[in-house]
Design an enzyme around this catalytic site. Structure first.
Site, PDB file in Angstrom:
ATOM      1  N   LYS A 107       0.723  -1.219   0.033  1.00  0.00           N
ATOM      2  CA  LYS A 107      -0.046  -0.177  -0.059  1.00  0.00           C
ATOM      3  C   LYS A 107       0.919   1.194  -0.073  1.00  0.00           C
ATOM      4  O   LYS A 107       1.757   1.464   0.894  1.00  0.00           O
ATOM      5  CB  LYS A 107      -1.043  -0.076   1.199  1.00  0.00           C
ATOM      6  CG  LYS A 107      -1.810   1.093   1.259  1.00  0.00           C
ATOM      7  CD  LYS A 107      -2.579   1.164   2.592  1.00  0.00           C
ATOM      8  CE  LYS A 107      -3.351   2.542   2.453  1.00  0.00           C
ATOM      9  NZ  LYS A 107      -4.118   3.038   3.907  1.00  0.00           N
ATOM     10  N   GLY A 168      -7.811   9.816  10.012  1.00  0.00           N
ATOM     11  CA  GLY A 168      -7.886   9.996  11.274  1.00  0.00           C
ATOM     12  C   GLY A 168      -9.186  11.079  11.905  1.00  0.00           C
ATOM     13  O   GLY A 168      -9.259  10.785  12.990  1.00  0.00           O
ATOM     14  N   ALA A 194      -9.412   6.110   4.471  1.00  0.00           N
ATOM     15  CA  ALA A 194      -9.243   7.341   5.346  1.00  0.00           C
ATOM     16  C   ALA A 194     -10.591   8.116   5.717  1.00  0.00           C
ATOM     17  O   ALA A 194     -11.297   8.545   4.797  1.00  0.00           O
ATOM     18  CB  ALA A 194      -8.145   8.077   4.854  1.00  0.00           C
ATOM     19  N   GLY A 195     -10.779   8.468   6.870  1.00  0.00           N
ATOM     20  CA  GLY A 195     -11.935   9.541   7.267  1.00  0.00           C
ATOM     21  C   GLY A 195     -13.297   8.903   7.445  1.00  0.00           C
ATOM     22  O   GLY A 195     -14.174   9.493   8.136  1.00  0.00           O
ATOM     23  N   ASN A 216      -9.455   2.283  10.264  1.00  0.00           N
ATOM     24  CA  ASN A 216      -8.726   2.156  11.241  1.00  0.00           C
ATOM     25  C   ASN A 216      -8.823   2.829  12.482  1.00  0.00           C
ATOM     26  O   ASN A 216      -9.419   2.209  13.565  1.00  0.00           O
ATOM     27  CB  ASN A 216      -7.196   2.441  10.889  1.00  0.00           C
ATOM     28  CG  ASN A 216      -6.036   2.122  11.889  1.00  0.00           C
ATOM     29  OD1 ASN A 216      -4.839   2.082  11.338  1.00  0.00           O
ATOM     30  ND2 ASN A 216      -6.487   1.626  13.001  1.00  0.00           N
ATOM     31  N   THR A 217      -8.822   4.037  12.400  1.00  0.00           N
ATOM     32  CA  THR A 217      -9.136   5.058  13.494  1.00  0.00           C
ATOM     33  C   THR A 217     -10.238   4.614  14.027  1.00  0.00           C
ATOM     34  O   THR A 217     -10.621   4.650  15.501  1.00  0.00           O
ATOM     35  CB  THR A 217      -8.878   6.402  13.312  1.00  0.00           C
ATOM     36  OG1 THR A 217      -7.457   6.685  12.813  1.00  0.00           O
ATOM     37  CG2 THR A 217      -9.111   7.369  14.408  1.00  0.00           C
TER      38      THR A 217
END
Length: 266
Positions: A107, A168, A194-195, A216-217
């Protein structure tokens, strides 16, 4: 019901010749322990898990690595070049990743600005071209830029991974119009990355026609990461089912769901 089951049973995500049943990728950062990460992966039934090579190589210092509980027989451990500030650093981190996991999937992340952590389009394309020439299977993390996505597809990338919002932030799909264009234009899988902060965001992303999502976050920072991971997995599945069902047309005026004729004349 039988037709629905048949469609979902045959609905595989294919990237560079590999087939995955799950369309939910998980990142390994910010989890409080390898055990929490392992439970989240199991609950999500994720088959692709990303890991930052810089963190594994520089932060372990004899401690149990974050990837210790990951069964690489059932999960593709996908190294990422998080922390790379330019193409040269990304290529070097990719080589570390290949040595760590024993395969050439990567990635690609190039984020020179520590304040925004937005990907550098010029250096990302440059690194992708180099890595592909070296035999890597490249999955680049990018801004939601349709033109860049097409360039990366032409370069030979296996996917594109446009952001929904800054990494994040948990803000959800803030780039939805650009994502629509990317999904409509490129022929390789689009993994929205992301986001995303809620399962409803994941569902919305899949309803757009995304091939998969990465979170993830939102999972790692939840009070119950395993439960949140399971909720995300259900959101991904619901969104995919909705997309495959070909939703009805959106109208500006109200339309009755039952006929208003016949009984009114009586």
């Amino acid at each position: 019901m039988e037709n629905t089951v048949s469609i979902m049973d045959d609905d595989y995500l294919e990237i560079a010749g590999k087939k995955f049943k799950s369309r939910f990728f998980i990142g390994t950062g910010k989890f409080s322990s390898p055990g929490q990460l392992e439970m989240a992966i199991n609950k999500a039934q994720s088959e692709v898990v990303t890991v930052a090579i810089r963190r594994v190589n520089l932060e372990s210092r004899g401690e149990e690595p974050a990837t210790a509980g990951i069964d690489q027989k059932s999960v593709l451990l996908l190294p990422n070049t998080s922390g790379a500030r330019n193409a040269q650093e990304a290529v070097r981190l990719a080589a570390f990743g290949k040595a760590l996991v024993g395969h050439s999937w990567v990635k690609l992340e190039v984020t020179p600005d520590p304040a925004s952590l937005l990907p550098d389009p010029v250096e990302t394309l440059k690194a992708a071209v180099i890595l592909i020439s070296q035999g890597y299977t490249v999955l680049p993390y990018i801004n939601a830029d349709p033109i860049l996505a097409l360039h990366l597809e032409d370069a030979g990338c296996a996917t594109v991974m446009p952001l929904a919002a800054p990494i994040g932030t948990n803000k959800g799909l803030k780039t939805v119009e650009q994502l629509r264009i990317i999904i409509d234009r490129v022929k390789i899988p689009v993994v929205i990355d992301a986001g995303l902060g809620l399962p409803s965001h994941a569902s919305e992303a899949m309803e757009l026609g995304a091939s998969a999502i990465l979170a993830n976050t939102a999972i790692a920072t939840a009070d119950n990461p395993a439960l949140m991971a399971e909720a995300f997995a259900l959101g991904v599945k619901a969104g995919r089912m909705a997309y495959l069902s070909r939703p009805g047309t959106v109208f500006n005026e109200a339309r009755a769901s039952s006929p208003l004729t016949g009984f009114l004349r009586k």
